[in-house]
Design a protein around this motif. Structure first.
Motif, PDB file in Angstrom:
ATOM      1  N   PHE A 112      42.800 101.289   4.259  1.00 57.40           N
ATOM      2  CA  PHE A 112      44.331 101.509   4.229  1.00 57.40           C
ATOM      3  C   PHE A 112      44.889 100.434   3.332  1.00 57.40           C
ATOM      4  CE2 PHE A 112      43.366 103.715   8.080  1.00 57.40           C
ATOM      5  CZ  PHE A 112      44.550 104.401   8.319  1.00 57.40           C
ATOM      6  N   GLY A 113      45.858 100.336   2.926  1.00 61.13           N
ATOM      7  CA  GLY A 113      46.566  99.620   2.243  1.00 61.13           C
ATOM      8  C   GLY A 113      47.031 100.206   0.783  1.00 61.13           C
ATOM      9  N   SER A 114      47.439  99.122  -0.165  1.00 62.28           N
ATOM     10  CA  SER A 114      47.893  99.673  -1.631  1.00 62.28           C
ATOM     11  C   SER A 114      46.616  99.944  -2.454  1.00 62.28           C
ATOM     12  CB  SER A 114      48.531  98.494  -2.234  1.00 62.28           C
ATOM     13  OG  SER A 114      49.614  98.095  -1.536  1.00 62.28           O
ATOM     14  N   GLY A 115      45.440  99.473  -2.096  1.00 61.85           N
ATOM     15  CA  GLY A 115      44.157  99.965  -2.794  1.00 61.85           C
ATOM     16  C   GLY A 115      44.110 101.386  -2.949  1.00 61.85           C
ATOM     17  N   PRO A 116      43.804 102.101  -1.849  1.00 56.25           N
ATOM     18  CA  PRO A 116      43.487 103.395  -1.880  1.00 56.25           C
ATOM     19  C   PRO A 116      44.631 104.283  -2.440  1.00 56.25           C
ATOM     20  CG  PRO A 116      44.020 102.797   0.433  1.00 56.25           C
ATOM     21  CD  PRO A 116      43.810 101.650  -0.389  1.00 56.25           C
ATOM     22  N   THR A 117      45.802 103.802  -2.160  1.00 52.82           N
ATOM     23  CA  THR A 117      46.988 104.430  -2.808  1.00 52.82           C
ATOM     24  C   THR A 117      46.823 104.349  -4.569  1.00 52.82           C
ATOM     25  OG1 THR A 117      48.177 103.735  -1.070  1.00 52.82           O
ATOM     26  CG2 THR A 117      49.579 104.652  -2.914  1.00 52.82           C
ATOM     27  N   LEU A 118      46.609 103.198  -4.703  1.00 50.32           N
ATOM     28  CA  LEU A 118      46.469 103.041  -6.267  1.00 50.32           C
ATOM     29  C   LEU A 118      45.450 104.018  -6.959  1.00 50.32           C
ATOM     30  CD1 LEU A 118      47.718 101.160  -8.472  1.00 50.32           C
ATOM     31  CD2 LEU A 118      45.821  99.545  -7.864  1.00 50.32           C
ATOM     32  N   VAL A 119      44.165 103.856  -6.182  1.00 48.81           N
ATOM     33  CA  VAL A 119      43.007 104.812  -6.500  1.00 48.81           C
ATOM     34  C   VAL A 119      43.490 106.345  -6.665  1.00 48.81           C
ATOM     35  CG1 VAL A 119      40.812 105.659  -5.968  1.00 48.81           C
ATOM     36  CG2 VAL A 119      41.137 103.123  -5.803  1.00 48.81           C
ATOM     37  N   ALA A 120      44.212 106.653  -5.614  1.00 47.22           N
ATOM     38  CA  ALA A 120      44.699 108.281  -5.508  1.00 47.22           C
ATOM     39  C   ALA A 120      45.572 108.509  -6.697  1.00 47.22           C
ATOM     40  CB  ALA A 120      45.226 108.528  -4.226  1.00 47.22           C
ATOM     41  N   LEU A 121      46.490 107.450  -6.786  1.00 42.87           N
ATOM     42  CA  LEU A 121      47.515 107.856  -7.860  1.00 42.87           C
ATOM     43  C   LEU A 121      46.854 107.915  -9.267  1.00 42.87           C
ATOM     44  CD1 LEU A 121      50.480 105.351  -7.052  1.00 42.87           C
ATOM     45  CD2 LEU A 121      50.240 107.631  -6.513  1.00 42.87           C
ATOM     46  N   PHE A 122      45.775 107.001  -9.454  1.00 43.91           N
ATOM     47  CA  PHE A 122      45.165 106.939 -10.750  1.00 43.91           C
ATOM     48  C   PHE A 122      44.353 108.174 -10.965  1.00 43.91           C
ATOM     49  CE2 PHE A 122      40.855 105.892 -12.426  1.00 43.91           C
ATOM     50  CZ  PHE A 122      41.309 105.670 -13.886  1.00 43.91           C
ATOM     51  N   LEU A 123      43.453 108.533 -10.090  1.00 40.48           N
ATOM     52  CA  LEU A 123      42.825 109.847 -10.001  1.00 40.48           C
ATOM     53  C   LEU A 123      43.656 111.103 -10.500  1.00 40.48           C
ATOM     54  CD1 LEU A 123      39.973 109.267  -7.384  1.00 40.48           C
ATOM     55  CD2 LEU A 123      39.675 109.116  -9.756  1.00 40.48           C
ATOM     56  N   TYR A 124      44.590 111.009  -9.516  1.00 40.11           N
ATOM     57  CA  TYR A 124      45.361 112.360  -9.701  1.00 40.11           C
ATOM     58  C   TYR A 124      45.997 112.269 -11.165  1.00 40.11           C
ATOM     59  CZ  TYR A 124      47.284 116.717  -8.215  1.00 40.11           C
ATOM     60  OH  TYR A 124      47.458 117.839  -8.142  1.00 40.11           O
ATOM     61  N   GLY A 125      46.644 111.200 -11.452  1.00 46.78           N
ATOM     62  CA  GLY A 125      47.399 110.932 -12.593  1.00 46.78           C
ATOM     63  C   GLY A 125      46.430 111.114 -13.911  1.00 46.78           C
ATOM     64  N   LEU A 126      45.266 111.185 -14.022  1.00 46.62           N
ATOM     65  CA  LEU A 126      44.417 111.356 -15.039  1.00 46.62           C
ATOM     66  C   LEU A 126      44.527 112.847 -15.458  1.00 46.62           C
ATOM     67  CD1 LEU A 126      41.011 109.881 -14.080  1.00 46.62           C
ATOM     68  CD2 LEU A 126      42.286 109.226 -15.819  1.00 46.62           C
TER      69      LEU A 126
END
Lengths: 244, 383
Positions: A112-126
């Motif tokens: 949980f936390g900001s980490g997974p959100t950041l990774v999900a945002l990054f991956l989808y944003g690509l």
């Protein structure tokens, strides 16, 4: 001042007031709050939530832009050409994955936390950026490319001085799509304990406090609309400069 | 022999994934499990066969230009993965306690993605027509249904969650489909006439499209949130609205939000599709005495259909994903499991909601792509 600019200024003013001076809206929201309950979200400052939300989105989008454009340059060069069909397949399949599902699937992998959100945002944003950058870089006008070669520019010079500037408006459209998706997904990120404005909406949903829901919804919605509009204006300006 | 660069990359990544934990064994559904590497999920004698199949699958992707081999390789690899899991799950659970849970781990998922991508790449290279793609999709769905239906995977944790919630799963799945397809239908009913009007009247088009595209930028959770006070007001003030099920939470706000999101692709693509008819064709239609209505139904619509269907594809895939968020505001659907799982930190419950959503979105995208291709071929085949 045109009507459009007046509207923009009005919305920006409303947004700033909602974030910086939430108390001004107490009379407006009181009928929506449960009787005697809190009206204005005060568990943490709306400003710090906004900054954290925008920070997550900015970080993910900058990283996604750098990686996606680099990859797009690679697959549109002769050396990476064998990856082009595969990368098209990946972007096509990847974009059918719902952003919420990507976020939910990041939790088992990363916690949980900001980490997974950041990774999900990054991956989808690509994906939107990559797709648009590939399209832009592989559909440049052949006559211009020929002229650039004729002028004696080498590969790097052609890339930096001709291809990337010409591709910029289309790449920016991809970045805009990606930022809008990231703003929305970050809002849902508060369900996995990332500090974002979604917290206000979720708190409202959990305590049946419609005032919170409306506050959070208005702030996130205004941010998204204003950022989208600003980026669209920037694209129009750049496209006009390229064409003119 | 020439090498396929993506094949080499996948073989290297696959090799690395073999070293990652293949399965996890946990004491119950909440606690984090212990990682089990691929070579020790089952007794070594049985592992060897599955491992060999996985390695062979990765290796067959390496040579370039052999389309047939590139199709067969991932199939062998997937069979190997499946075999390892079928053998491994009961072996790990044996003697591990009544509440023990076994689930695939990072290594398995990475290998699964790698084989799926190798397969997708091979299929793309073969350039199958719409009917062949429909056949391939049917075969894939049938294979998945056969594997899940046979119960060989039922020791896995996700399927344990499923069997504990069989009825809830069926009703949430139905709800999810209603949300996604119902909002698509409603958006079609409202958006198609708007698109036709917009095509005829540029002033109207100029007024509608920017508003719709701004609606699309509003983040989904915010949009659902804004619908709640709006619809509870409608439910409270408009007579008869409440008996129709219009209320602040539940199905109604999600449905309305999904319809609003769907309008831009429907209206925008209807306008673009109808504008695709060449001016000469319209002149010819006018020349043979067709009325405006006949021109729309017999000329503009058939020519614009692929573009209009592309809009519906965008809507369907988008709504299947967005409907997950309904789980947060009591609207039901697969999101119910996702958010319950997030609250309980129960990974398998999250997967029970997320995996069907992803599968549904992928299937919908493939089916709609096939339909778009079929309508695009139509004008050539009909005299």
């Amino acid at each position: 001042m045109t009507a459009g600019n007046l509207l923009r200024l009005g919305l920006l003013g409303l947004l700033l007031a909602l974030v910086l001076r939430p108390d001004w809206f107490t009379p407006l929201f009181t009928p929506l709050a449960p009787a005697g309950g809190p009206v204005i979200y005060a568990r943490s400052s709306l400003l710090s939530l906004s900054l954290s939300h925008l920070g997550l989105v900015a970080l993910a989008s900058v990283a996604a832009t750098l990686v996606a454009v680099t990859l797009a340059i690679f697959v549109t060069r002769p050396v990476g050409a064998s990856f082009l069909p595969l990368s098209r397949t990946i972007t096509n399949i990847g974009q059918t994955f719902p952003p919420v599902a990507v976020l939910a699937l990041a939790v088992p992998a990363l916690g949980f936390g900001s980490g997974p959100t950041l990774v999900a945002l990054f991956l989808y944003g690509l994906l939107p950026i990559f797709e648009n950058a590939i399209t832009a870089l592989s559909t440049l006008p052949p006559a211009t490319m020929e002229a650039a070669r004729g002028m004696g520019l080498n590969r790097w010079q052609r890339l930096w001085r001709v291809e990337l500037p010409l591709a910029l408006p289309v790449i920016l459209t991809g970045i805009r799509l990606s930022v809008v998706i990231a703003l929305g997904t970050a809002t849902i990120g508060s369900t996995v304990a990332a500090r974002t404005l979604g917290e206000v909406i979720i708190a409202g949903l959990l305590t049946n406090n419609t005032a919170y829901v409306l506050q959070g919804g208005l702030i996130v919605g205004l941010f998204a609309v204003l950022i989208y509009d600003a980026m669209a204006q920037l694209e129009r300006y750049l496209a006009a400069r390229m064409g003119g | 022999m020439r090498f396929s660069a993506p094949g080499v990359l996948f073989a290297i990544l696959g090799g690395a994934a073999l070293l990652a934990p293949f399965m996890t064994l946990a004491a119950n559904r909440i606690v984090a499990g212990d990682a089990v590497p691929i070579w020790s999920v089952v007794p070594p004698g049985q592992t060897a066969l599955g491992l060999a199949a996985v390695l062979l699958g990765l290796a067959l992707g390496v040579p370039a230009g052999r389309a047939g081999l590139r199709m067969v390789g991932p199939l062998i690899g997937l069979a190997g993965l499946l075999w390892l899991v079928i053998q491994g799950a009961p072996a790990l659970l044996d003697g591990a306690g009544d509440y023990a849970r076994v689930s695939p781990a990072a290594g398995f998922w990475c290998l699964l993605v790698i084989f799926a991508l190798l397969m997708a790449d091979a299929i793309t290279a073969l350039k199958p027509g719409p009917y062949q793609r429909a056949l391939l999709l049917a075969a894939a769905v049938a294979a998945l249904a056969a594997v899940l239906g046979s119960g060989v995977l039922s020791p896995l944790s996700v399927l344990q969650e499923f069997s504990a919630r069989r009825d809830a799963f069926a009703s949430e799945a139905t709800r999810h489909l209603w949300l996604a397809f119902g909002s698509l239908g409603m958006a079609g009913i409202i958006g198609f006439p708007l698109g036709v009007l917009g095509h005829r009247k540029p002033a109207l088009r100029g007024a509608i499209l920017p508003v719709l595209s701004f609606l699309q930028t509003i983040p989904s959770l915010a949009m659902f949130g804004l619908m709640i006070p709006l619809l509870s007001w409608v439910g409270a003030t408009v007579p008869g609205a409440r008996s129709l099920g219009i209320a602040g939470i539940g199905f109604a706000p999600v449905f309305v939000a999904l319809v609003l999101y769907s309008l831009l692709p429907v209206v925008g693509n209807t306008v673009a599709g109808l504008a695709a008819t060449p001016a000469q064709a319209l002149d010819a239609a006018r020349g043979i005495g067709m009325t405006a209505g006949q021109r729309l139904w017999r000329v503009e619509l058939p020519i614009g259909l692929p573009v209009i269907l592309t809009g519906l594809r965008i809507v369907l895939v988008q709504n299947i994903g967005l409907a997950v968020i309904a789980g947060l505001i009591g609207g039901g659907g697969f999101g119910t499991f996702v958010f319950q799982g997030l609250n309980q930190t129960a990974t398998d419950l999250i997967l029970l909601g997320a995996l069907p959503t992803v599968a549904l979105a992928l299937t919908a995208a493939i089916v709609m792509d096939i339909l778009v291709d079929l309508t695009r071929r139509l004008p050539k085949e009909t005299p």
